[in-house]
Design a protein around this motif. Sequence first.
Motif, short mmCIF file in Angstrom:
data_model
loop_
_atom_site.label_atom_id
_atom_site.label_comp_id
_atom_site.label_asym_id
_atom_site.label_seq_id
_atom_site.Cartn_x
_atom_site.Cartn_y
_atom_site.Cartn_z
N PRO B 119 0.80 -1.23 0.00
CA PRO B 119 0.00 0.00 0.00
C PRO B 119 0.84 1.28 0.00
O PRO B 119 0.49 2.25 -0.68
N GLU B 120 1.95 1.27 0.75
CA GLU B 120 2.79 2.48 0.81
C GLU B 120 3.46 2.77 -0.53
O GLU B 120 3.51 3.90 -1.00
N ARG B 121 3.99 1.70 -1.11
CA ARG B 121 4.65 1.81 -2.41
C ARG B 121 3.63 2.23 -3.48
O ARG B 121 3.94 3.03 -4.36
N LYS B 122 2.42 1.72 -3.37
CA LYS B 122 1.35 2.04 -4.30
C LYS B 122 1.06 3.55 -4.27
O LYS B 122 0.98 4.21 -5.31
N LEU B 123 0.95 4.08 -3.04
CA LEU B 123 0.66 5.50 -2.86
C LEU B 123 1.78 6.37 -3.43
O LEU B 123 1.53 7.39 -4.08
N GLU B 124 3.00 5.92 -3.21
CA GLU B 124 4.18 6.63 -3.71
C GLU B 124 4.16 6.65 -5.25
O GLU B 124 4.39 7.70 -5.88
N LEU B 125 3.88 5.49 -5.85
CA LEU B 125 3.81 5.39 -7.31
C LEU B 125 2.68 6.27 -7.87
O LEU B 125 2.83 6.92 -8.90
N ARG B 126 1.55 6.30 -7.16
CA ARG B 126 0.41 7.10 -7.59
C ARG B 126 0.73 8.60 -7.56
O ARG B 126 0.32 9.34 -8.45
N ARG B 127 1.43 9.01 -6.50
CA ARG B 127 1.79 10.43 -6.38
C ARG B 127 2.73 10.83 -7.51
O ARG B 127 2.59 11.90 -8.10
N ALA B 128 3.70 9.95 -7.78
CA ALA B 128 4.62 10.22 -8.89
C ALA B 128 3.85 10.26 -10.21
O ALA B 128 4.09 11.13 -11.06
N PHE B 129 2.91 9.34 -10.39
CA PHE B 129 2.08 9.32 -11.59
C PHE B 129 1.33 10.66 -11.75
O PHE B 129 1.33 11.27 -12.82
N ALA B 130 0.69 11.10 -10.67
CA ALA B 130 -0.11 12.34 -10.72
C ALA B 130 0.76 13.53 -11.11
O ALA B 130 0.38 14.34 -11.95
N GLN B 131 1.95 13.59 -10.52
CA GLN B 131 2.81 14.76 -10.74
C GLN B 131 3.54 14.71 -12.08
O GLN B 131 3.53 15.69 -12.82
N GLU B 132 4.11 13.55 -12.38
CA GLU B 132 5.00 13.48 -13.55
C GLU B 132 4.27 13.12 -14.84
O GLU B 132 4.75 13.44 -15.93
N ARG B 133 3.15 12.43 -14.74
CA ARG B 133 2.46 11.96 -15.95
C ARG B 133 1.12 12.66 -16.16
O ARG B 133 0.85 13.18 -17.22
N LEU B 134 0.28 12.62 -15.13
CA LEU B 134 -1.08 13.14 -15.30
C LEU B 134 -1.08 14.66 -15.50
O LEU B 134 -1.79 15.18 -16.37
N THR B 135 -0.28 15.38 -14.70
CA THR B 135 -0.27 16.85 -14.77
C THR B 135 0.09 17.34 -16.18
O THR B 135 -0.67 18.12 -16.76
N PRO B 136 1.21 16.90 -16.77
CA PRO B 136 1.49 17.33 -18.15
C PRO B 136 0.47 16.82 -19.16
O PRO B 136 0.16 17.52 -20.14
N TRP B 137 -0.07 15.65 -18.94
CA TRP B 137 -1.09 15.09 -19.84
C TRP B 137 -2.31 16.01 -19.89
O TRP B 137 -2.84 16.31 -20.96
N LEU B 138 -2.72 16.48 -18.74
CA LEU B 138 -3.89 17.38 -18.67
C LEU B 138 -3.62 18.69 -19.42
O LEU B 138 -4.51 19.22 -20.08
N VAL B 139 -2.38 19.18 -19.34
CA VAL B 139 -2.02 20.41 -20.07
C VAL B 139 -2.14 20.16 -21.58
O VAL B 139 -2.69 20.98 -22.32
#
Lengths: 214, 214
Positions: B119-139
Amino acid sequence: MTIGEMMSTKLSYFNFPFWRAEPSRIALHIAGIDWTDERPNREMFMAMKQSGTLPFGQLPVLEIQGVSYGQSNAIARYCGRLANLYPTDALQALRVDELMSAPEDLMIYLGATMRETDPERKLELRRAFAQERLTPWLVHIENRLLLNQESDFAVGDSMTMADLTLWRVIRWLNDGILDGVPKGIADGHLRLQRLVCAVEDHEGVQSWQNRETN
Amino acid sequence: MTIGEMMSTKLSYFNFPFWRAEPSRIALHIAGIDWTDERPNREMFMAMKQSGTLPFGQLPVLEIQGVSYGQSNAIARYCGRLANLYPTDALQALRVDELMSAPEDLMIYLGATMRETDPERKLELRRAFAQERLTPWLVHIENRLLLNQESDFAVGDSMTMADLTLWRVIRWLNDGILDGVPKGIADGHLRLQRLVCAVEDHEGVQSWQNRETN
């Protein structure tokens, strides 16, 4: 922008025949239109990315009359229409589309193995990918192809974008290019092998492969 | 197989409004044809998978006159054609296709976070996903949408499958459903929010959401 740029068609992708762009290149070649085959290196790509002009921050990009479009399968479908390699019948198009989409199912699992930096762990992930994901995927593809007895191609009696896509995916996965994915993993799937041969024998594909490059 | 089964259209997917099937359900509803909305639970899905009848071993599956088809975007494009939610013009279709394909770029990164069991690693991966992948994708998505001034929808002056797809993707990513992906992450993208509102105000979508279910 000059009038020449306004009228031009340009496809930009790295200098290798990956399934994300090679089928579109071949379709543009078969369509017989005037187009530019741009092959940026890593440095040029980073500059394009920085400039913010890439629609989704990645390649391939198709430029038509000064407007850029992204997403490999969207581009492939458009180029396929130009070359009569995409069916006008809705049910035939559905069959072509499902085979064009199928490689994305692999990328969801393969992506993580690409980003792994530890070589041993990478190999381990790749072996698991080959066994647990690729092997059943190949069975599904083989079974889909067996539904078509009309020709060696995937859908109907002539080559479509589905064939060009599967051909490039299979040559990539089957030729021992990816460490950890055994060479010849698709060899037992005879219907798929027939498709690969039919694509490589196709006049338009041969004309592309024998073209003069400078 | 009975004559009824031969003539029938059936869409099978799990009982939630995920972007992989909900746009197709709505398109079938808008098309006004007679179809079956099958929603297998986990157990039924495993039985379907075991039986070997799922074209790619997964859902959604569209059955037309006794033949099964797979791949969410392929199905969506077919259903979109039935409902006039997919353009006949090749360049408009290219624009719709690129937006329908764009979520696959996220799945390549999100897939690994889904499969993580710690669960901890999952949350870490999700945060990285949101910041590094999802944020630029939305732009990128926001910028693509800003190219269309004709309406609140993504392409041209009426709703297409691109809108239904983006709407479902954004509601999924923006509503705090995925642990580690901040609720409201897409709120600042006003063009995208206009699209979401336009889809939710659409007569066909409202009719779908207000339908009698039993």
